[in-house]
Design an enzyme around this catalytic site. Structure first.
Site: not given
Length: 463
Positions: A318, A349
């Site tokens: 990521n 998140h």
């Protein structure tokens, strides 16, 4: 999931058309901005229905902040509003949908837009509100010197190439792409006359797109065959725990973690291919003279699977989110940058407890891994056999440490997480604490970090 794949495949076709028929030589920047924005809005509505209103509300709220807030505070207000709105939407998923994933889960695009909003706000603050000598080399390069127009702002946040799955890019890079300067700027960094060229070459992204589409196809096949056959939930099954020895459980943990990766490989590589197909993502020429299209790549699969340190692993996973965390948090945090960066990553998140188990564990393991590397690695560099042995051992430990850390991320809830950690005796937590107690830790001051940032430019920290 079907809507997601359909939108991305349609976006891929639209991207090829955009590059060929709406290239900077055929269309003005305003037309390119407008097309990218309108198609992006259409994809959002098609994929997420009325939930897409959340995307547009957040975008317009922060446009107001960007134009009305004072420059010294613009990045703070934008950060609080964007992260606050995102967090409220995350909370609704737990208390309204009870750990379920929405049929049309709009949180992914909202997370990407939050990254872009805060990135632009910080870079605008750097460009207008700070002196050049206060900035790192990277911050100077990316600083935005004037507020964008409404069309530029909407295009950057809502363009069809990245609205569904990202990645987040820098505002100046995106504007250079729309205006047709993106590739030219990178090519000027090379002395082409010395290489025998009379004029600048015209690199095509077609080869890179085809290569990445092959990776997405393989990832999709692996997802359909492996992921459902090796569920993460099995590692806390009572029968499995009763009959399986400790080392075998660790081996199976590695297998199920590997099986969970293809969906990320698929989504991120396809998103990268979409941007490349539009002509965006050129990063320059490597030492072999090969054109590189990895400016927006979100992962390096080879480096992930062969990582011999926790740092190496998270730097290649990521990647664009890692770059965002570095630019808006790590580089700007006056104290405890590693801890604050992991906490921000968890908050971004969502608020599932498993995320916080993962990222808090990640802080501990990162600090312990850094201490081991700083104190021990140089002893193993004196000969090739010692270096190979060191790499093999650190590869195995790194892979198991990552599996141990990310298991709660998949499980989400508290009860299965605690059950899992009990089943493996909290061994990584205990070992990490012992390392931090026994090995000396070299403090990294803010001034030292600034000097390192200027030297390394693109070093990054991730989830």
């Amino acid at each position: 999931q079907i809507n997601f794949v359909a939108c991305q495949l349609f976006a891929l076709l639209a991207a090829f058309w955009f590059r060929i028929y709406l290239s900077p030589s055929h269309a003005s920047s305003a037309v390119r901005h407008a097309f990218a924005t309108l198609f992006g809005i259409y994809f959002a509505v098609f994929c997420f229905g009325w939930y897409s209103i959340h995307l547009f509300v957040l975008v317009m709220m922060n446009y107001g902040i960007m134009n009305m807030a004072s420059i010294p505070n613009i990045h703070r207000y934008s950060f609080v509003v964007a992260m606050g709105y995102l967090t409220l939407c995350h909370i609704s998923r737990i208390y309204i949908f009870h750990y379920g994933i929405l049929t049309t889960d709009f949180s992914g695009p909202l997370m990407i837009i939050t990254q872009k909003i805060t990135t632009l706000a910080c870079q605008l603050h750097d460009g207008i509100g700070r002196q050049a000598e206060e900035l790192t080399a990277e911050q100077n390069r990316l600083a935005v010197k004037s507020r964008p127009s409404l069309l530029e702002y909407l295009s950057y946040l809502l363009n069809f190439m990245s609205i569904i799955a990202g990645p987040c890019s820098n505002y100046k890079d995106y504007i250079a792409f729309i205006e047709g300067r993106h590739v030219h700027m990178k090519l000027l960094e090379v002395n082409w006359k010395q290489k025998g060229y009379d004029r600048l070459p015209d690199p095509s992204p077609t080869g890179a797109v085809m290569y990445k589409l092959c990776i997405t196809l393989v990832s999709l096949i692996l997802f359909l065959t492996l992921t459902k056959n090796f569920p993460m939930a099995y590692i806390i099954d009572n029968e499995f725990l009763d009959k399986t020895p400790f080392l075998s459980r660790l081996g199976y943990l590695y297998v199920v973690t590997q099986a969970a990766k293809p969906k990320y490989y698929f989504a991120w590589t396809l998103a990268d291919a979409v941007n490349n197909a539009a002509g965006y993502g050129f990063s320059g020429v490597d030492e072999r003279g090969t054109f590189r299209w990895d400016l927006l790549s979100n992962l390096n699969i080879w480096n992930i699977e062969t990582a011999t340190s926790f740092k190496m692993y998270i730097e290649n996973w990521n990647i664009q989110t890692a770059a965002w965390l570095k630019r808006v948090c790590y580089d700007r945090a006056p104290w405890y940058p590693t801890a604050l960066t992991f906490i921000l990553s968890a908050l971004w998140h969502g608020i599932y407890p498993g995320y916080y188990f993962t990222f808090l564990t990640g802080i501990l393991i990162t600090l312990a891994a850094r201490a081991i590397r700083n104190n021990c690695r140089h002893y193993f560099l004196s000969s090739v056999p010692l270096k190979i042995a060191y790499d093999v051992v650190t590869w195995a430990v790194t892979q198991l440490a990552v599996c141990y850390t990310v298991a709660p991320f998949v499980m989400l809830a508290v009860e299965p997480t605690i059950k899992f950690y009990k089943s493996v005796y909290f061994h990584m937590h205990i070992l990490s604490i012992l390392v931090l107690l026994l090995l000396p830790i070299r403090p990294q001051t803010h001034s030292v970090r600034r000097a390192q940032n200027q030297a390394t430019l693109n070093s990054i920290k991730s989830k």
